[in-house]
Design a protein around this motif. Structure first.
Motif: not given
Length: 249
Positions: A36-37, A40-41, A45-47, A73-75
């Motif tokens: 997941a990280r 994001e990197e 923008e979504w997961l 993740t912040k996503n």
């Protein structure tokens, strides 16, 4: 237009299935949170997350892995697989999911989906998985007699955030999205549609950005990303360029 990277969870690991068969699972990462990280990197923008064990069991099985993903993740994250009750929906949304995906229960109990949409506006999606044009349930293990468009139309006006449409006959085998049936579904309902199953190459990304497909919310990619058939930077740059062109029109 959104490209959703997929994390499918089986026994706490990040896997991909072939044609929805649990016996044909390839482990791509034993640490879903790390995956997941990484997404994001890479700029996603979504997961999109699926609890595969949960889909078959009818209840969440990989909850610890999902919690770890949410922390990593912040996503925004959408989750499907084994979510069958209002209490279950409420619990997951409280734990940090942006939206839940209801599949089997959408066939078995459409009224619950409508009730959930009222209770949690904008946070309930419907997963429609089809085999031979008919909706499949219970982790794709059972076929129903319902047609895809017939089921989708039951939720018109209910507030469903999106329909995730998967062609099981193409899932995980990299032969391209079934654009004909996906776009037919998008034409038949006003609910945003996300294409899933078979995304194979950068050509599918280009196809997704053509004018007739712009009505879609986006597409989900799994195996093509993991196998390196799609370069994340190239795909996301194409999408960004298309968005900018649309704004300028």
């Amino acid at each position: 237009m959104i490209l959703f990277p997929a994390i499918d969870l089986k026994d706490g690991q990040c896997v991909r299935l072939k044609l929805g068969d649990m016996a044909q699972a390839t482990v791509y990462n034993p640490d879903p949170a790390a995956q997941a990280r990484a997404f994001e990197e890479q700029g996603f923008e979504w997961l999109h997350v699926v609890d595969l064990n949960g889909a078959f069991a009818g209840e969440s099985v990989n909850g610890a892995a999902v919690d770890a993903i949410l922390k990593a993740t912040k996503n925004p994250v959408q989750l499907g697989g084994g979510i069958r009750t209002l209490a279950h929906i409420e619990s997951w949304l409280a734990r940090g999911l942006t939206r839940v995906i209801l599949g089997t229960v959408a066939v078995r109990d459409p009224a619950l989906v409508i009730e959930a949409c009222r209770a949690f506006p904008g946070r309930v999606a419907v997963g429609i998985d089809a085999k031979g044009g008919k909706v499949a349930v219970e982790g794709w293990a059972e076929a129903s007699e319902l047609g895809v468009i017939e089921l989708a139309r039951k939720f018109e006006g209910a507030g469903v955030a999106a329909i995730i449409y998967t062609d099981i006959d193409r899932d995980g085998i990299l032969i391209g999205i079934n654009w004909e049936s996906t776009l037919a579904l998008a034409d038949a309902v006003s609910i945003p549609v996300i294409a899933s199953g078979g995304l194979a190459s950068i050509e599918d990304i280009r196809r997704m950005l053509r004018p007739d497909a712009r009505k879609l919310e986006g597409a989900i990619s799994g195996r093509a990303l993991y196998d390196g058939r799609i370069d994340p930077g190239e795909a996301l740059a194409l999408i960004k360029s298309a968005r900018q062109a649309e704004v300028q029109q």
